[in-house]
Design a protein around this motif. Structure first.
Motif, PDB file in Angstrom:
ATOM      1  N   GLU A 111      69.237 157.620 -15.578  1.00 19.06           N
ATOM      2  CA  GLU A 111      68.845 158.887 -16.610  1.00 19.06           C
ATOM      3  C   GLU A 111      67.323 158.804 -16.656  1.00 19.06           C
ATOM      4  OE1 GLU A 111      70.344 157.252 -20.393  1.00 19.06           O
ATOM      5  OE2 GLU A 111      68.284 157.642 -21.313  1.00 19.06           O
ATOM      6  N   ILE A 112      66.546 157.842 -16.464  1.00 19.17           N
ATOM      7  CA  ILE A 112      64.986 157.737 -16.068  1.00 19.17           C
ATOM      8  C   ILE A 112      64.796 158.875 -14.976  1.00 19.17           C
ATOM      9  CG2 ILE A 112      63.242 156.394 -15.607  1.00 19.17           C
ATOM     10  CD1 ILE A 112      64.553 154.050 -16.664  1.00 19.17           C
ATOM     11  N   ILE A 113      65.408 158.473 -13.734  1.00 21.36           N
ATOM     12  CA  ILE A 113      64.994 159.286 -12.652  1.00 21.36           C
ATOM     13  C   ILE A 113      65.255 160.733 -13.080  1.00 21.36           C
ATOM     14  CG2 ILE A 113      65.637 159.909 -10.424  1.00 21.36           C
ATOM     15  CD1 ILE A 113      64.311 157.271 -10.415  1.00 21.36           C
ATOM     16  N   GLN A 114      66.496 161.172 -13.660  1.00 24.52           N
ATOM     17  CA  GLN A 114      66.747 162.408 -13.969  1.00 24.52           C
ATOM     18  C   GLN A 114      65.560 163.147 -14.894  1.00 24.52           C
ATOM     19  OE1 GLN A 114      69.325 164.480 -12.805  1.00 24.52           O
ATOM     20  NE2 GLN A 114      68.372 166.001 -13.840  1.00 24.52           N
ATOM     21  N   ARG A 115      65.415 162.347 -15.999  1.00 25.05           N
ATOM     22  CA  ARG A 115      64.457 162.665 -16.836  1.00 25.05           C
ATOM     23  C   ARG A 115      63.045 163.050 -16.524  1.00 25.05           C
ATOM     24  NH1 ARG A 115      64.340 159.601 -22.673  1.00 25.05           N
ATOM     25  NH2 ARG A 115      62.795 161.112 -23.718  1.00 25.05           N
ATOM     26  N   PHE A 116      62.692 162.160 -15.789  1.00 17.84           N
ATOM     27  CA  PHE A 116      61.191 162.375 -14.990  1.00 17.84           C
ATOM     28  C   PHE A 116      61.019 163.270 -14.121  1.00 17.84           C
ATOM     29  CE2 PHE A 116      60.348 158.543 -17.909  1.00 17.84           C
ATOM     30  CZ  PHE A 116      59.037 159.013 -18.373  1.00 17.84           C
ATOM     31  N   PHE A 117      62.105 163.214 -12.897  1.00 14.93           N
ATOM     32  CA  PHE A 117      61.891 163.934 -11.762  1.00 14.93           C
ATOM     33  C   PHE A 117      63.027 165.310 -11.766  1.00 14.93           C
ATOM     34  CE2 PHE A 117      60.541 159.504 -11.024  1.00 14.93           C
ATOM     35  CZ  PHE A 117      59.035 159.581 -11.143  1.00 14.93           C
ATOM     36  N   GLY A 118      63.933 165.179 -12.590  1.00 12.47           N
ATOM     37  CA  GLY A 118      65.151 166.171 -12.333  1.00 12.47           C
ATOM     38  C   GLY A 118      64.617 167.568 -12.262  1.00 12.47           C
ATOM     39  N   LYS A 119      63.495 167.798 -13.109  1.00 10.86           N
ATOM     40  CA  LYS A 119      63.138 169.154 -13.005  1.00 10.86           C
ATOM     41  C   LYS A 119      62.201 169.768 -12.004  1.00 10.86           C
ATOM     42  CE  LYS A 119      63.321 169.835 -18.106  1.00 10.86           C
ATOM     43  NZ  LYS A 119      62.363 169.848 -19.604  1.00 10.86           N
ATOM     44  N   THR A 120      61.638 168.771 -11.301  1.00  8.61           N
ATOM     45  CA  THR A 120      60.614 169.032 -10.165  1.00  8.61           C
ATOM     46  C   THR A 120      61.154 168.613  -8.823  1.00  8.61           C
ATOM     47  OG1 THR A 120      59.797 166.991 -10.995  1.00  8.61           O
ATOM     48  CG2 THR A 120      58.499 168.739 -11.541  1.00  8.61           C
ATOM     49  N   HIS A 121      62.364 168.131  -8.791  1.00  3.75           N
ATOM     50  CA  HIS A 121      62.725 167.747  -7.577  1.00  3.75           C
ATOM     51  C   HIS A 121      64.372 167.887  -7.577  1.00  3.75           C
ATOM     52  CE1 HIS A 121      59.314 165.077  -7.869  1.00  3.75           C
ATOM     53  NE2 HIS A 121      59.015 165.104  -6.606  1.00  3.75           N
ATOM     54  N   ASN A 122      64.769 168.260  -6.145  1.00  2.00           N
ATOM     55  CA  ASN A 122      66.008 168.226  -6.031  1.00  2.00           C
ATOM     56  C   ASN A 122      66.761 166.677  -5.738  1.00  2.00           C
ATOM     57  OD1 ASN A 122      66.671 171.037  -5.930  1.00  2.00           O
ATOM     58  ND2 ASN A 122      65.902 171.171  -3.894  1.00  2.00           N
ATOM     59  N   LEU A 123      66.890 166.244  -6.760  1.00  2.00           N
ATOM     60  CA  LEU A 123      67.510 164.790  -6.651  1.00  2.00           C
ATOM     61  C   LEU A 123      68.912 164.457  -6.066  1.00  2.00           C
ATOM     62  CD1 LEU A 123      66.854 163.656 -10.272  1.00  2.00           C
ATOM     63  CD2 LEU A 123      65.276 163.217  -8.338  1.00  2.00           C
ATOM     64  N   THR A 124      68.677 163.234  -5.334  1.00  2.00           N
ATOM     65  CA  THR A 124      69.860 162.841  -4.572  1.00  2.00           C
ATOM     66  C   THR A 124      70.393 161.631  -5.229  1.00  2.00           C
ATOM     67  OG1 THR A 124      68.358 161.758  -2.994  1.00  2.00           O
ATOM     68  CG2 THR A 124      69.086 163.802  -2.182  1.00  2.00           C
ATOM     69  N   GLU A 125      71.534 161.064  -4.836  1.00  2.00           N
ATOM     70  CA  GLU A 125      72.045 159.809  -5.459  1.00  2.00           C
ATOM     71  C   GLU A 125      71.826 158.630  -4.757  1.00  2.00           C
ATOM     72  OE1 GLU A 125      74.417 159.174  -8.172  1.00  2.00           O
ATOM     73  OE2 GLU A 125      73.730 161.007  -8.594  1.00  2.00           O
ATOM     74  N   PRO A 126      71.353 157.764  -5.364  1.00  2.00           N
ATOM     75  CA  PRO A 126      71.155 156.192  -4.564  1.00  2.00           C
ATOM     76  C   PRO A 126      72.256 155.535  -4.058  1.00  2.00           C
ATOM     77  CG  PRO A 126      70.623 156.201  -6.998  1.00  2.00           C
ATOM     78  CD  PRO A 126      71.028 157.403  -6.722  1.00  2.00           C
ATOM     79  N   THR A 127      72.388 155.081  -3.321  1.00  2.00           N
ATOM     80  CA  THR A 127      73.743 154.348  -3.039  1.00  2.00           C
ATOM     81  C   THR A 127      73.444 152.963  -3.188  1.00  2.00           C
ATOM     82  OG1 THR A 127      72.869 153.756  -0.590  1.00  2.00           O
ATOM     83  CG2 THR A 127      74.420 155.616  -0.780  1.00  2.00           C
ATOM     84  N   GLU A 128      72.369 152.476  -3.570  1.00  2.00           N
ATOM     85  CA  GLU A 128      72.346 150.869  -4.220  1.00  2.00           C
ATOM     86  C   GLU A 128      71.092 150.876  -5.189  1.00  2.00           C
ATOM     87  OE1 GLU A 128      72.264 146.896  -2.324  1.00  2.00           O
ATOM     88  OE2 GLU A 128      72.687 148.199  -0.579  1.00  2.00           O
ATOM     89  N   ILE A 129      71.293 150.155  -6.340  1.00  2.17           N
ATOM     90  CA  ILE A 129      70.271 149.985  -7.233  1.00  2.17           C
ATOM     91  C   ILE A 129      70.258 148.465  -7.696  1.00  2.17           C
ATOM     92  CG2 ILE A 129      69.147 150.682  -9.711  1.00  2.17           C
ATOM     93  CD1 ILE A 129      70.816 153.052  -9.511  1.00  2.17           C
ATOM     94  N   GLN A 130      68.938 148.098  -7.480  1.00  2.25           N
ATOM     95  CA  GLN A 130      68.688 146.516  -7.869  1.00  2.25           C
ATOM     96  C   GLN A 130      67.503 146.262  -8.842  1.00  2.25           C
ATOM     97  OE1 GLN A 130      68.674 143.691  -4.552  1.00  2.25           O
ATOM     98  NE2 GLN A 130      70.390 144.696  -3.430  1.00  2.25           N
ATOM     99  N   ARG A 131      67.555 145.176  -9.614  1.00  4.36           N
ATOM    100  CA  ARG A 131      66.538 144.966 -10.539  1.00  4.36           C
ATOM    101  C   ARG A 131      66.279 143.309 -10.431  1.00  4.36           C
ATOM    102  NH1 ARG A 131      70.343 144.288 -16.054  1.00  4.36           N
ATOM    103  NH2 ARG A 131      72.316 144.093 -14.621  1.00  4.36           N
ATOM    104  N   THR A 132      64.985 143.118 -10.757  1.00  4.70           N
ATOM    105  CA  THR A 132      64.651 141.693 -10.843  1.00  4.70           C
ATOM    106  C   THR A 132      64.757 141.185 -12.261  1.00  4.70           C
ATOM    107  OG1 THR A 132      62.697 142.396 -11.568  1.00  4.70           O
ATOM    108  CG2 THR A 132      62.683 142.205  -9.361  1.00  4.70           C
ATOM    109  N   SER A 133      64.836 139.603 -12.203  1.00  2.00           N
ATOM    110  CA  SER A 133      65.187 139.148 -13.535  1.00  2.00           C
ATOM    111  C   SER A 133      64.364 137.742 -13.815  1.00  2.00           C
ATOM    112  CB  SER A 133      66.756 138.389 -13.352  1.00  2.00           C
ATOM    113  OG  SER A 133      66.849 137.465 -12.193  1.00  2.00           O
TER     114      SER A 133
END
Ligand SMILES: Cc1cc2nc3c(=O)[nH]c(=O)nc-3n(C[C@H](O)[C@H](O)[C@H](O)COP(=O)(O)OP(=O)(O)OC[C@H]3O[C@@H](n4cnc5c(N)ncnc54)[C@H](O)[C@@H]3O)c2cc1C
Ligand SMILES: *[C@@H]1O[C@H](CO)[C@@H](O)[C@H](O)[C@H]1NC(C)=O
Ligand SMILES: *[C@@H]1O[C@H](CO)[C@@H](O)[C@H](O)[C@H]1NC(C)=O
Ligand SMILES: *[C@@H]1O[C@H](CO)[C@@H](O)[C@H](O)[C@H]1NC(C)=O
Ligand SMILES: *[C@@H]1O[C@H](CO)[C@@H](O)[C@H](O)[C@H]1NC(C)=O
Ligand SMILES: *[C@@H]1O[C@H](CO)[C@@H](O)[C@H](O)[C@H]1NC(C)=O
Length: 495
Positions: free
Chosen positions: A398-420
């Motif tokens: 949602e973040i990626i879409q919101r900030f960059f969706g209008k200016t870039h042709n977004l692709t789908e990530p195959t993996e997402i990770q976060r720290t803890s």
């Protein structure tokens, strides 16, 4: 001086079984613990055991596999060259690199600002603003009249002056740009809020000169641990540090109440004894647990420093794309996130989304062109860490879409990770920082790092980044602190 120590040694040798073969326990197998153990082993102190709470060594140096890459969840860059032990160890081996893009001859950053409605701020609006962030911190060194104020106060004054000189910038952008600057600064310092950070404290911890963000190319920061243990570059020279490391050993009690050895108890009920204990767990762990951990309570000086110093919060999100969507042809593209004031207000009290206000910047990782990394700082990061995997991924997209969706042709990530780092109870934060309180009460890294002595002998010493007066917060500070405490013992026995 030497004689004095020798005499002291004679006096106490009846109390301790000091026969030149002391037993040392190191708590924590992060860079400080591994540096201390390596140094001791190289100097003939062999009866060393590292007790580590996690099921791995490395501490806040931690790697992960994502897509085809191995990358860092914790420490990632060597910050500075001159006076930086990590650089001194790694640079001669050709392991470090500056962020130079193909076609460039030096690192050039192309900083872009995207707002929460998906608009890219025009170049002319933000010209000079990103670079100005670097100046804010750098300029402090020359300030002789810096008062006991907060870093936030100092920063906002500088930013206001900057706006005053640029009437062409829409005043509606002043607040969002100031927030954004705050986050970038706090990403460096590690604090949740710049109002808590001492300006003098930041000034008195100058960065190592030279290039500020050396990367490890295809490798990770963990290579520094291999170098310290001499597994790299020649595996045959390996010191037996890992053989002397016990994993899954969370220490719950360090008892130095009685004469004789220090008794260390782990969560599984085992007891270990040693003539000397070097404690390297993070300031976050100390803040949460020091009253339970130590028997008797720590001396007032250490305790005051634990309470006064700040433990920062930081996080990373990593996204792996088979087909990157960001601009990758030119200089280093760095995306800064800017919340409009309305969007900020809407998020502030959202129990599931407030963490998004910590979005600082996103960029392609060096030598890993399919890897996009987002850095987060500020409060609420625990919220992100606690989200279910599913919700976290949805929100990130949602973040990626919101900030960059209008200016870039977004692709789908195959993996997402976060720290803890912030919710993990063996860390409880990212790295330490000087607070208003620690600076004005002189309860800082030096005081935290003061060993507990008995009969002139250090029985309980402290190492770790937060105990390093000059290079706290960073790996090279952690290493220096581990060496410092190893040398303290080596000097004691090698008179
Ligand atoms: C997201 C992030 C990014 C960073 N980026 C950089 C960077 O780019 N460059 C840089 O120089 N620095 C960076 N740092 C900071 C750097 O990682 C730390 O300064 C450094 O790792 C500190 O080392 P240490 O040995 O003092 O502590 P740690 O690495 O925390 O090691 C302490 C060890 O003690 C263990 N422990 C804790 N409690 C117990 C217990 N009760 N019993 C037994 N063991 C215990 C922990 O599990 C840990 O392994 C970053 C940190 C984070 C979190
Ligand atoms: C290490 O010290 C302990 C406690 O003094 C002792 O029992 C053990 O034999 C020593 N080990 C070595 C390898 O010297
Ligand atoms: C900061 O505060 C301390 C303690 O109040 C004081 O000793 C010191 O002189 C102050 N420093 C500056 C630069 O104001
Ligand atoms: C670690 O212990 C193993 C098993 O005893 C041994 O084969 C190995 O050589 C040791 N490693 C080092 C670096 O001493
Ligand atoms: C995440 O998004 C998917 C696809 O849109 C949806 O099916 C799922 O219910 C979402 N999960 C959560 C926890 O919101
Ligand atoms: C997105 O793709 C379309 C169709 O291929 C293209 O016309 C357009 O220029 C692209 N936009 C961007 C920002 O790359």
């Amino acid at each position: 001086m030497k004689c004095l120590v020798f005499l002291l040694l004679l006096c106490v040798s009846t109390i301790f079984s000091i026969d030149g073969n002391p037993k040392v326990i190191i708590i924590g197998a992060g860079p400080a613990g591994i540096a201390a153990a390596s140094r001791l082993l190289q100097n003939g102190i062999n009866n060393v055991t590292i007790l580590e709470a996690e099921d791995r060594y490395g501490g806040r140096i931690k790697k992960t596999k994502i897509g085809e890459y191995i990358t860092d969840l914790g420490a990632q860059w060597v910050h500075g060259e001159v006076g930086n032990v990590a650089n001194q160890l790694a640079a001669p081996l050709g392991l470090l690199s500056k962020s130079v893009r193909p076609g460039d001859t030096e690192p050039i950053y192309d900083v872009m600002v995207f707002d929460s409605s998906g608009t890219k701020l025009p170049e002319e609006v933000i010209r000079g603003f990103p670079e100005f962030g670097g100046e804010i911190k750098g300029d402090m060194i020359g300030l002789d009249d810096l008062k006991n104020g907060s870093f936030g106060e100092y920063m906002r004054k500088r930013v206001d002056d900057w706006f005053a000189k640029r009437p062409e910038i829409d005043p509606k952008l002043h607040k969002p740009l100031t927030h954004s600057m705050e986050l970038v600064m706090m990403a460096i310092v590690g604090a949740e809020s710049s109002d808590d950070v001492s300006a003098l404290g930041v000034k008195n911890a100058p960065a190592c000169p030279g290039f500020g963000d050396l990367n490890w190319k295809e490798r990770t920061y963990g290579t520094i641990l291999d170098i310290l243990m001499k597994r790299y570059p020649n595996p045959e020279e390996e010191l037996p540090v890992l053989n002397k490391t016990m994993l899954n050993k969370k220490i719950t009690k360090v008892n130095y109440a009685e004469e004789g050895p220090v008794r260390v108890t782990s969560a599984d009920g085992e007891e270990y004894t040693a003539d000397h204990v070097i404690f390297t767990a993070s300031l976050g762990v100390l803040k949460a647990d020091h009253e339970k951990l130590f028997e008797p309570q720590l001396p007032e000086k250490n305790k005051k420093a634990i309470e006064a110093l700040g433990m920062g919060k930081s996080a990373k999100i990593l996204l792996y794309y088979e087909n990157p969507w960001w601009e990758s042809g030119g200089h280093w593209a760095i995306h800064t996130f800017l919340w409009t004031e309305d969007d900020r207000k809407a998020l502030e009290n959202d129990p599931e989304r407030a963490w998004m206000l910590g979005l600082t910047y996103g960029f392609e990782v060096e030598y890993k062109p399919k890897l996009y990394q987002i850095w987060l700082s500020g409060p609420h990061l625990e919220q992100m860490e606690r989200l279910s995997e599913d919700l976290f991924k949805n929100q990130t997209l949602e973040i990626i879409q919101r900030f960059f969706g209008k200016t870039h042709n977004l692709t789908e990530p195959t993996e997402i990770q976060r720290t803890s780092w912030n919710t993990n109870e063996n860390f409880r934060g990212s790295y330490s920082y000087p607070t208003m309180q620690s600076v004005t009460t002189v309860s800082g890294p030096a005081e935290l790092g003061e060993p507990v002595m008995r009969g002139g002998i250090p029985v309980l010493s402290f190492a770790g980044e937060a105990t390093e007066p000059k290079y706290f917060a960073m790996v090279h500070g952690a290493i220096a602190s581990g060496w410092r405490e190893a040398d303290r013992l080596i000097n004691l026995y090698q008179q």
